[in-house]
Enzyme design. Structure first.
Site, PDB file in Angstrom:
ATOM      1  N   ARG A 231       0.844  -1.193   0.000  1.00  0.00           N
ATOM      2  CA  ARG A 231       0.000   0.000   0.000  1.00  0.00           C
ATOM      3  C   ARG A 231       0.877   1.239   0.000  1.00  0.00           C
ATOM      4  NH1 ARG A 231      -3.383  -2.587  -1.720  1.00  0.00           N
ATOM      5  NH2 ARG A 231      -5.533  -2.935  -1.003  1.00  0.00           N
ATOM      6  N   GLU A 260      -2.931   7.587  -6.915  1.00  0.00           N
ATOM      7  CA  GLU A 260      -2.847   6.790  -8.133  1.00  0.00           C
ATOM      8  C   GLU A 260      -3.921   7.252  -9.125  1.00  0.00           C
ATOM      9  OE1 GLU A 260      -3.237   2.708  -6.933  1.00  0.00           O
ATOM     10  OE2 GLU A 260      -1.378   2.726  -5.778  1.00  0.00           O
ATOM     11  N   HIS A 279      -0.176  -0.392 -10.073  1.00  0.00           N
ATOM     12  CA  HIS A 279      -0.963  -1.165  -9.100  1.00  0.00           C
ATOM     13  C   HIS A 279      -1.493  -2.450  -9.738  1.00  0.00           C
ATOM     14  CE1 HIS A 279      -3.483  -0.638  -5.184  1.00  0.00           C
ATOM     15  NE2 HIS A 279      -3.251  -1.922  -5.427  1.00  0.00           N
ATOM     16  N   ALA A 281       0.356  -5.638  -9.366  1.00  0.00           N
ATOM     17  CA  ALA A 281       1.099  -6.804  -8.896  1.00  0.00           C
ATOM     18  C   ALA A 281       0.210  -8.033  -8.773  1.00  0.00           C
ATOM     19  CB  ALA A 281       1.761  -6.512  -7.546  1.00  0.00           C
TER      20      ALA A 281
END
Length: 321
Positions: A231, A260, A279, A281
């Site tokens: 995070r 983001e 973002h 992953a």
């Protein structure tokens, strides 16, 4: 028949999630999350719906006040810090997540980012694209020390892969144990001082905002690299940029940020020693399928009058039936 809203952008009409929900006799509406919706859009988002499957977008108490029929919010992912779970519980709304669906994807992405920095792949790839032929020497992961912060499913998977690469693995967790993992449990400050790669895999909450702050960055090796696939709130990004600019840190790879996408003038965008990814992953095809099905099962549980299988709150009221 109940009405279900889906905001997760990779879930689409006709997929497994849609089929499961409609087979249960429910109607499905799609409103993909693609950035801020604005105040009016947020307040109107859940109006008229009984259930929602959401991406990692904010869900506030004001939004819940405007959704008197809502009974369940299911995250198509693991993290739920963007949802006001207390406000949801007070309004009789279940909040659920999708645990154990993407930790292998996150772990593989973490290692990919480490390899990209170790072998300087962005410089090589873009250099070749521009007509150059870069021949920089990189470094190996074998023999290096990997520090894993958090030892849930993702942290464990990263530790396993690190050991497979021949790395020494240090772990910081609130629940250390000895069960043959082949890792060393240490405190966070020791991990920061000793590690060549520090990889974050802990939950974000009010107790660990800016966990990696200016003080901890100052204790890290100047050759160390910070990896964050957890995070954005865990890292003081201003302090991180300052550490990189001063030579106090060799690089960073960030799949998550405080904002983001980052603004065009973000210092992180301009640095050649920083890799920023969007973002993603946990966003493999396999993990997405598992996450969507998990979210759908939670929704169906609640709509059918059962407790959901992976709740993260406990509604204080049972008035939305």
């Amino acid at each position: 028949m109940a009405s279900v809203l889906i905001t997760t952008d990779y879930l689409v009409p006709g997929d497994d999630v849609y089929s499961r929900l409609t087979a249960g006799g429910h109607s499905v509406t799609f409103a993909p999350h693609a950035g801020p919706r604005g105040r009016a859009g947020e307040l109107a988002l859940f109006g008229g719906f009984d259930a929602a499957i959401v991406a990692n977008e904010p869900v506030t108490s004001a939004m819940l006040d405007a959704a008197p029929t809502l009974r369940v919010i299911a995250r198509s992912g693991v993290g739920y810090d963007a949802i006001d779970t207390v406000a949801a519980a007070e309004r009789g709304i279940w909040v659920c997540n999708a645990p154990n669906v993407n930790h292998h994807a996150v772990a593989e992405m973490t290692i990919a980012l480490m390899l990209a920095i170790a072998r300087r792949l962005p410089d090589v790839i873009f250099g070749v694209r521009e007509g150059e032929w870069p021949r920089q020497g990189g470094t190996e992961l074998r023999g290096r020390t990997l520090g894993v912060v958090g030892f849930g499913p993702s942290g464990r998977a990263v530790a396993d892969l690190g050991r497979a690469f021949g790395m020494r693995v240090l772990v910081t967790t609130s629940h250390p144990h000895s069960d043959g993992d082949g890792v060393e449990f240490v405190d966070l400050d020791h991990l920061c001082r000793q590690s060549d790669y520090v990889s974050l895999h802990c939950k974000a909450d009010a107790t660990n905002i800016r966990l990696i702050n200016r003080g901890r960055l100052a204790t890290m090796k100047p050759t160390a690299v910070l990896i964050n696939t957890a995070r954005g709130s865990l890292v003081d990004e201003t302090a991180l940029c300052d550490a990189l600019e001063s030579g106090g840190l060799a690089g960073a790879a960030l799949d998550v940020l405080e904002n983001e996408p980052p603004p065009p003038d973000s210092r992180l965008r301009r640095r050649s020693d920083v890799i920023v990814t969007s973002h993603l992953a946990g966003q493999t095809a396999e993990a997405r399928k598992r996450a969507g099905i998990s979210a759908a099962e939670n929704v169906l549980d609640v709509l059918d009058g059962r407790p959901p299988r992976s709740p993260v709150n406990a509604p204080l009221l049972d008035s939305r039936s």
